[in-house]
Design a protein around this motif. Structure first.
Motif, PDB file in Angstrom:
ATOM      1  N   ILE A 193      -4.275 -15.440   3.158  1.00  0.00           N
ATOM      2  CA  ILE A 193      -3.610 -14.175   2.846  1.00  0.00           C
ATOM      3  C   ILE A 193      -3.843 -13.744   1.398  1.00  0.00           C
ATOM      4  O   ILE A 193      -3.964 -12.563   1.107  1.00  0.00           O
ATOM      5  N   LEU A 194      -3.897 -14.706   0.487  1.00  0.00           N
ATOM      6  CA  LEU A 194      -4.038 -14.390  -0.938  1.00  0.00           C
ATOM      7  C   LEU A 194      -5.482 -14.435  -1.429  1.00  0.00           C
ATOM      8  O   LEU A 194      -5.723 -14.459  -2.636  1.00  0.00           O
ATOM      9  N   LYS A 195      -6.442 -14.433  -0.507  1.00  0.00           N
ATOM     10  CA  LYS A 195      -7.855 -14.541  -0.891  1.00  0.00           C
ATOM     11  C   LYS A 195      -8.199 -13.540  -1.991  1.00  0.00           C
ATOM     12  O   LYS A 195      -7.881 -12.362  -1.901  1.00  0.00           O
ATOM     13  N   GLY A 196      -8.840 -14.052  -3.051  1.00  0.00           N
ATOM     14  CA  GLY A 196      -9.255 -13.221  -4.169  1.00  0.00           C
ATOM     15  C   GLY A 196      -8.249 -13.149  -5.302  1.00  0.00           C
ATOM     16  O   GLY A 196      -8.580 -12.701  -6.405  1.00  0.00           O
ATOM     17  N   ARG A 197      -7.009 -13.565  -5.051  1.00  0.00           N
ATOM     18  CA  ARG A 197      -5.987 -13.515  -6.100  1.00  0.00           C
ATOM     19  C   ARG A 197      -6.360 -14.458  -7.242  1.00  0.00           C
ATOM     20  O   ARG A 197      -6.779 -15.579  -7.027  1.00  0.00           O
ATOM     21  N   VAL A 198      -6.211 -13.980  -8.474  1.00  0.00           N
ATOM     22  CA  VAL A 198      -6.528 -14.773  -9.661  1.00  0.00           C
ATOM     23  C   VAL A 198      -5.317 -15.641 -10.018  1.00  0.00           C
ATOM     24  O   VAL A 198      -4.188 -15.165 -10.047  1.00  0.00           O
ATOM     25  N   ILE A 199      -5.604 -16.911 -10.287  1.00  0.00           N
ATOM     26  CA  ILE A 199      -4.583 -17.854 -10.736  1.00  0.00           C
ATOM     27  C   ILE A 199      -4.852 -18.147 -12.201  1.00  0.00           C
ATOM     28  O   ILE A 199      -5.976 -18.499 -12.583  1.00  0.00           O
ATOM     29  N   LYS A 200      -3.835 -18.012 -13.024  1.00  0.00           N
ATOM     30  CA  LYS A 200      -3.997 -18.269 -14.452  1.00  0.00           C
ATOM     31  C   LYS A 200      -3.962 -19.767 -14.724  1.00  0.00           C
ATOM     32  O   LYS A 200      -3.151 -20.494 -14.145  1.00  0.00           O
ATOM     33  N   CYS A 201      -4.833 -20.208 -15.623  1.00  0.00           N
ATOM     34  CA  CYS A 201      -4.874 -21.611 -16.038  1.00  0.00           C
ATOM     35  C   CYS A 201      -3.903 -21.821 -17.188  1.00  0.00           C
ATOM     36  O   CYS A 201      -3.857 -21.017 -18.119  1.00  0.00           O
ATOM     37  N   PRO A 202      -3.155 -22.922 -17.142  1.00  0.00           N
ATOM     38  CA  PRO A 202      -2.249 -23.217 -18.253  1.00  0.00           C
ATOM     39  C   PRO A 202      -2.997 -23.756 -19.460  1.00  0.00           C
ATOM     40  O   PRO A 202      -4.161 -24.140 -19.367  1.00  0.00           O
ATOM     41  N   ASP A 203      -2.292 -23.793 -20.587  1.00  0.00           N
ATOM     42  CA  ASP A 203      -2.846 -24.408 -21.792  1.00  0.00           C
ATOM     43  C   ASP A 203      -2.981 -25.907 -21.563  1.00  0.00           C
ATOM     44  O   ASP A 203      -2.442 -26.457 -20.613  1.00  0.00           O
ATOM     45  N   ILE A 256      -7.410 -29.169 -18.756  1.00  0.00           N
ATOM     46  CA  ILE A 256      -7.414 -28.891 -17.315  1.00  0.00           C
ATOM     47  C   ILE A 256      -8.854 -28.907 -16.823  1.00  0.00           C
ATOM     48  O   ILE A 256      -9.764 -28.485 -17.511  1.00  0.00           O
ATOM     49  N   ARG A 257      -9.019 -29.458 -15.652  1.00  0.00           N
ATOM     50  CA  ARG A 257     -10.323 -29.507 -14.995  1.00  0.00           C
ATOM     51  C   ARG A 257     -10.090 -28.929 -13.602  1.00  0.00           C
ATOM     52  O   ARG A 257      -9.880 -29.645 -12.644  1.00  0.00           O
ATOM     53  N   PRO A 258     -10.074 -27.619 -13.498  1.00  0.00           N
ATOM     54  CA  PRO A 258      -9.738 -27.016 -12.208  1.00  0.00           C
ATOM     55  C   PRO A 258     -10.756 -27.372 -11.132  1.00  0.00           C
ATOM     56  O   PRO A 258     -11.947 -27.497 -11.403  1.00  0.00           O
ATOM     57  N   SER A 289      -2.889 -26.288 -12.485  1.00  0.00           N
ATOM     58  CA  SER A 289      -2.394 -24.907 -12.454  1.00  0.00           C
ATOM     59  C   SER A 289      -1.610 -24.572 -11.185  1.00  0.00           C
ATOM     60  O   SER A 289      -1.024 -23.507 -11.081  1.00  0.00           O
ATOM     61  N   GLY A 290      -1.642 -25.469 -10.196  1.00  0.00           N
ATOM     62  CA  GLY A 290      -0.986 -25.204  -8.912  1.00  0.00           C
ATOM     63  C   GLY A 290      -1.908 -24.542  -7.907  1.00  0.00           C
ATOM     64  O   GLY A 290      -1.481 -24.172  -6.812  1.00  0.00           O
ATOM     65  N   THR A 291      -3.177 -24.395  -8.234  1.00  0.00           N
ATOM     66  CA  THR A 291      -4.114 -23.659  -7.386  1.00  0.00           C
ATOM     67  C   THR A 291      -4.237 -24.255  -5.986  1.00  0.00           C
ATOM     68  O   THR A 291      -4.254 -23.519  -4.995  1.00  0.00           O
ATOM     69  N   LYS A 304       5.234 -23.998 -17.703  1.00  0.00           N
ATOM     70  CA  LYS A 304       5.506 -22.552 -17.703  1.00  0.00           C
ATOM     71  C   LYS A 304       4.500 -21.798 -16.834  1.00  0.00           C
ATOM     72  O   LYS A 304       4.880 -20.964 -16.009  1.00  0.00           O
ATOM     73  N   GLN A 305       3.205 -22.093 -17.004  1.00  0.00           N
ATOM     74  CA  GLN A 305       2.177 -21.371 -16.247  1.00  0.00           C
ATOM     75  C   GLN A 305       2.227 -21.726 -14.762  1.00  0.00           C
ATOM     76  O   GLN A 305       2.065 -20.866 -13.904  1.00  0.00           O
ATOM     77  N   VAL A 306       2.453 -23.000 -14.448  1.00  0.00           N
ATOM     78  CA  VAL A 306       2.565 -23.412 -13.043  1.00  0.00           C
ATOM     79  C   VAL A 306       3.720 -22.668 -12.385  1.00  0.00           C
ATOM     80  O   VAL A 306       3.571 -22.107 -11.290  1.00  0.00           O
ATOM     81  N   LEU A 307       4.871 -22.647 -13.048  1.00  0.00           N
ATOM     82  CA  LEU A 307       6.040 -21.960 -12.483  1.00  0.00           C
ATOM     83  C   LEU A 307       5.778 -20.464 -12.310  1.00  0.00           C
ATOM     84  O   LEU A 307       6.204 -19.867 -11.317  1.00  0.00           O
ATOM     85  N   GLU A 308       5.059 -19.857 -13.244  1.00  0.00           N
ATOM     86  CA  GLU A 308       4.712 -18.436 -13.115  1.00  0.00           C
ATOM     87  C   GLU A 308       3.786 -18.220 -11.915  1.00  0.00           C
ATOM     88  O   GLU A 308       4.013 -17.321 -11.101  1.00  0.00           O
ATOM     89  N   ASN A 309       2.748 -19.052 -11.787  1.00  0.00           N
ATOM     90  CA  ASN A 309       1.815 -18.934 -10.658  1.00  0.00           C
ATOM     91  C   ASN A 309       2.546 -19.107  -9.326  1.00  0.00           C
ATOM     92  O   ASN A 309       2.323 -18.350  -8.378  1.00  0.00           O
ATOM     93  N   VAL A 310       3.416 -20.096  -9.262  1.00  0.00           N
ATOM     94  CA  VAL A 310       4.158 -20.396  -8.033  1.00  0.00           C
ATOM     95  C   VAL A 310       5.148 -19.281  -7.719  1.00  0.00           C
ATOM     96  O   VAL A 310       5.289 -18.860  -6.567  1.00  0.00           O
TER      97      VAL A 310
END
Length: 182
Positions: A7-17, A20-22, A50-52, A76-82
């Motif tokens: 459903i969220l295909k294409g949505r950008v997920i922000k990386c936290p400070d 990180i090795r996404p 990042s929660g991706t 903070k970033q994980v909680l925002e993404n979630v």
């Protein structure tokens, strides 16, 4: 990073400070394609970053989704993404900010899928897989997947966990261990 399917295909997920090795988009897309339909399945994302991975699982239909990340800089970033995902889809993602080893010792839930993406220098991968198997955190027939560098080795069998598949992505590998029912 972008969500590669559902459903969220294409949505950008922000990386936290922080460090990180996404998970590579290609690897993530491939892993989810191998799994197929996740509708209603439970999912645990360990070393979440990042929660991706957790968000990707929700995007593809998983319902009971939890993640664990110990790096406080990423909270903070994980909680925002979630939070954005939960508002869009109405599916709660349980967030645990602690060491994965501690989380696994305390966890009382079982999951259809468990994904581990520890830092590549991490030396206790086998111990984590043994803990998952011994604590019975995987449903019967469930899969645990672990992403690690090609130069490391993991056994084909860990108690009731049997290597069902492995995929190579550049210089990294994902092992798929299936829980066999005795």
């Amino acid at each position: 990073m972008r969500i590669t399917g559902g459903i969220l295909k294409g949505r950008v997920i922000k990386c936290p400070d922080g460090i990180i090795r996404p998970a590579m988009d290609r690897m993530r897309e491939s892993v989810f394609a191998i799994l197929g339909d996740l509708d209603g399945k439970s999912w645990l994302d360990l070393f979440s970053g990042s929660g991706t991975i957790a968000i990707e699982a929700v995007s593809r239909g998983s319902k009971n989704v939890q993640l664990c990340e110990k790096d406080k800089i990423k909270v903070k970033q994980v909680l925002e993404n979630v939070s954005i995902t939960e508002k869009e889809l109405g599916v709660k993602i349980g967030c645990h900010f602690m060491a994965v080893e501690l989380f696994l010792k305390r966890c009382k839930d079982t999951f259809d899928y468990i994904f581990l993406d520890p830092p590549f220098p991490y030396k206790y991968r086998l111990d984590l897989l043994k803990t998952i198997e011994q604590r019975n955190l995987l449903t019967d027939g469930g899969l645990v997947m672990i992403h690690f560098p090609e130069e490391d080795m993991l056994p084909d069998t860990i108690g009731t966990l049997v290597l069902a598949d492995k995929r190579i992505y550049g210089r990294s590998i994902v092992h798929f261990y299936k829980k066999n029912v005795k």
